[in-house]
Scaffold this active site. Structure first.
Site, mmCIF file in Angstrom:
data_model
loop_
_atom_site.group_PDB
_atom_site.id
_atom_site.type_symbol
_atom_site.label_atom_id
_atom_site.label_comp_id
_atom_site.label_asym_id
_atom_site.label_seq_id
_atom_site.Cartn_x
_atom_site.Cartn_y
_atom_site.Cartn_z
ATOM 1 N N CYS A 133 -20.731 15.609 15.601
ATOM 2 C CA CYS A 133 -19.165 15.183 15.372
ATOM 3 C C CYS A 133 -18.657 16.405 14.543
ATOM 4 C CB CYS A 133 -19.175 13.997 14.614
ATOM 5 S SG CYS A 133 -20.129 12.737 15.408
ATOM 6 N N GLY A 163 -23.819 15.230 12.639
ATOM 7 C CA GLY A 163 -24.976 15.467 12.565
ATOM 8 C C GLY A 163 -25.909 14.506 13.135
ATOM 9 N N ARG A 200 -15.802 11.895 17.254
ATOM 10 C CA ARG A 200 -17.407 11.735 17.561
ATOM 11 C C ARG A 200 -17.664 12.302 18.720
ATOM 12 N NH1 ARG A 200 -20.283 5.813 18.945
ATOM 13 N NH2 ARG A 200 -22.230 6.848 18.349
ATOM 14 N N ASP A 227 -28.020 6.372 13.407
ATOM 15 C CA ASP A 227 -28.337 6.628 12.227
ATOM 16 C C ASP A 227 -27.240 6.842 11.176
ATOM 17 O OD1 ASP A 227 -26.792 8.621 13.505
ATOM 18 O OD2 ASP A 227 -28.284 10.344 13.435
ATOM 19 N N SER A 282 -32.805 24.462 20.820
ATOM 20 C CA SER A 282 -32.903 25.934 20.941
ATOM 21 C C SER A 282 -33.963 26.497 19.778
ATOM 22 C CB SER A 282 -31.428 26.529 20.270
ATOM 23 O OG SER A 282 -31.321 27.757 20.162
ATOM 24 N N GLY A 283 -34.322 27.855 20.093
ATOM 25 C CA GLY A 283 -35.428 28.578 19.274
ATOM 26 C C GLY A 283 -34.764 29.350 18.314
#
Length: 616
Positions: A2, A79, A50, A103, A380-381
């Protein structure tokens, strides 16, 4: 994921300024395209945009906790909390009840239970603005590694904050002013924690809580890298890294929307894709969806350069076939990289001149835009190179031993040279060398010390710390801004603070036990990857080799020079600019010249679009 913002002004009733709070909130629409909310009570105002990921119906924000009709606390949160289920169970056992499955409610309830200590219990990537109505104080909290951004500007009576500078700058009381320090931050690749190019804007440091009360503002750290003796042997260390990665990836696959991975054919992204596939298969889900990026015609015309020895495509296909992912290759047209609408979108996402890495900004933006059509979350790496020692400067003694940031030494600095076309008089006034020297000494002074550690291990600990706390922050910012510009959430498994803490303390000899880069990571995932990927040398994100991109940059710079009202002109060495533009395109192979052109163009766009005042 968000976008958050807010304003606290002790002694004010911010209900009278609702339009300002709404304007601040509206700037975050790209980060949160699904819903919005504004909450105001007395001196506190919170705004939220959001992007719905978990509990699509219940996770509405700002979220307020009440008792007997009285506000206890209000939260705006950006997050993901990957351990929210465990925390929820623990809080339920302590007598708390929940209205939603989100969460967000777990974060708010955790604060009510544990106060400011709640931050240390969170595993995830997050930026939090929390107003405690009982104590009349605001808490700004950022995740331990700094995956999610959070900015603020102090006032005489409080603070304004937001996920990006634009949210704070939308407040009419915050000037758009850049001083010598800010310009030095723009022109040199130092990325100092808490400092931003805007003179009146600060950034919450990773692992930090900023507390704002009527008495003023204080900063405390709830997490930071520490030095501890590593007692595990090599086999145990490899096994521990693997166990941590499996747990991290499984947690980060949790979402109520489509999840995918970014796959470059390198060790890092391939490891994440392979482990995600295994986790989904174990749950009866899958296959994992993976995405890669390349340029049209690149497979046939690829030419090795100083940093890219091989094309990505063959390795991407090997990995996708080996793990069985549902793979899509995104092919970009190089002419799009210089498209004015694309450049405008990038600047609007960064709020600052995104000069370093050149075409990697527009290519990443276009990749994220394409992925967003089919997925909302990708893994992602990023950050494995900083943690496990993947960059070339980890292996070059002259870079390791240099008394400066290793990426700014000969052989690497040319990639990050953004000041080559800046006026010499201005450079002397800024004293970039002195600024870099001071920032380097400041960073070194922070490095935790392990008594009895050898000089070699001590130095590699310093190099790793510099990479994690300085270089990596720029990498994470780029990924955050380009993904959130299109409402795509990128999760970064290698930034789990448990993994960071463990690997940071592994001695360098163990991290590089087979004489190669990222030896420890390679050993931990050897059984899930094809041999081609395991043996491949580190290669950066793909860059276009199409000369049409360079032609477009030159044409734009000529137009800037021809316009006497271009605000960047007083900052440039025009004689040097004309010499660079006079070269044949075939000779346009000096990275610092290309970086200088990118910097000049982005500075001009920024000064025009953001109405910035430069005071040096």
């Amino acid at each position: 994921m968000c976008g958050i913002t807010g304003w606290v002004a002790h002694g004010e009733d911010l209900a009278r300024h609702r339009s300002v709070v709404q304007a601040m909130t509206d700037t975050m629409s790209c980060r949160g395209p699904d819903a919005e909310g504004v909450w105001i009570e007395g001196p506190a105002a919170l705004g939220h945009r959001r992007l719905s990921i978990i509990d699509l119906a219940g996770g509405v924000q700002p979220m307020v906790a009440e008792r007997d009709g009285r506000t206890l606390a209000a939260l705006t949160f950006c997050g993901e909390i990957y351990n929210f289920r465990e925390l929820r169970a623990e809080l339920a056992a302590l007598g708390h009840s929940f209205r939603t499955d989100s969460d967000t409610e777990v974060v708010l309830t955790a604060y009510l239970q544990w106060g400011a200590d709640f931050a240390a219990r969170l595993n995830g990537m997050f930026a939090i603005g929390l107003w405690d109505a009982t104590t009349r104080e605001l808490l700004l909290v950022r995740d331990p590694i700094g995956v999610k951004p959070l900015y603020y500007a102090r006032t005489a009576h409080g603070v304004m904050f937001g996920s990006e500078p634009k949210a704070v700058l939308a407040h009419p009381g915050v000037p758009r002013r850049v001083d010598a320090q800010g310009l030095a931050e723009i022109l040199d690749m130092v990325r100092t924690p808490e400092i931003t190019p805007f003179a009146d804007l600060s950034e919450v440091r990773p692992g930090q809580v900023v507390r704002v009360t009527e008495g003023g503002l204080t900063r405390t750290r709830y997490w930071q890298l520490t030095a501890r003796e590593h007692t595990d042997d090599l086999d145990t260390t490899v096994a521990t890294v693997r166990e941590l990665l499996e747990d991290i990836v499984a947690r980060q696959l949790i979402a109520d929307v489509p999840v995918a991975t970014l796959l470059s054919g390198g060790l890092d992204s391939s490891a994440i894709t392979a482990l995600a596939q295994r986790a989904l298969t174990a749950e009866g889900r899958g296959p994992v969806r993976s995405y890669s990026v390349d340029f049209q015609g690149a497979a046939d015309g690829f030419e090795p350069d100083a940093v890219r020895g091989t094309a990505d495509a063959p390795y991407v296909r090997d990995c996708a076939a080996h793990v069985g992912s549902d793979h899509r290759e995104v092919l970009l047209d190089s002419t799009e990289l210089a498209d004015p609408t694309v450049r405008a979108a990038i600047l609007g996402a960064t709020d600052l001149p995104p000069a370093y890495w050149g075409d990697l900004w527009p290519s990443l933006y276009l990749l994220c835009r394409e992925i967003r059509k089919r997925a909302t979350v990708v893994l992602s790496g990023e950050s494995a190179d900083e943690l496990f020692g993947g960059y070339r400067w980890y292996q070059r003694p002259e870079a390791v031993d240099a008394p400066t940031f290793p990426w700014l030494t000969p052989g690497s600095a040319r990639i990050f040279g953004g000041s080559s076309l800046i006026d010499q008089g201005l450079l002397e006034k800024l004293d970039l060398e002195g600024y870099r020297r001071d920032r380097y000494a400041e960073a070194l002074a922070e490095v935790p010390v392990l008594p009895g550690e050898s000089a070699a291990d001590r130095r590699m600990r310093e190099v790793t710390y510099l990479n994690i706390t300085r270089f990596m922050q720029a990498v994470l910012d780029r990924k955050d801004r380009m993904s959130m510009a299109v409402g795509l959430e990128v999760r970064v498994p290698f930034c789990d603070h448990r993994l960071m803490d463990y690997v940071f303390n592994v001695p360098w000899a163990m991290k590089s036990f087979d004489g190669r880069e990222k030896s420890l990571l390679r050993a931990a995932v050897r059984d899930v990857l094809p041999a081609s990927v395991l043996e491949r040398t580190k290669t950066p994100f793909p860059s276009t080799q199409d000369t049409r991109y360079e032609q477009a940059l030159r044409a734009e710079l000529r137009a800037v020079l021809a316009d006497p009202d271009s605000p960047v002109l007083p900052l440039l060495n025009t004689a040097r600019v004309n010499r660079v533009l006079g070269r044949e395109l075939d000779d346009f192979s000096l990275p610092h010249d290309r970086g200088g052109i990118e910097m000049a163009l982005w500075l001009n766009r920024w000064l025009v679009s953001y109405d910035v005042t430069v005071t040096v």
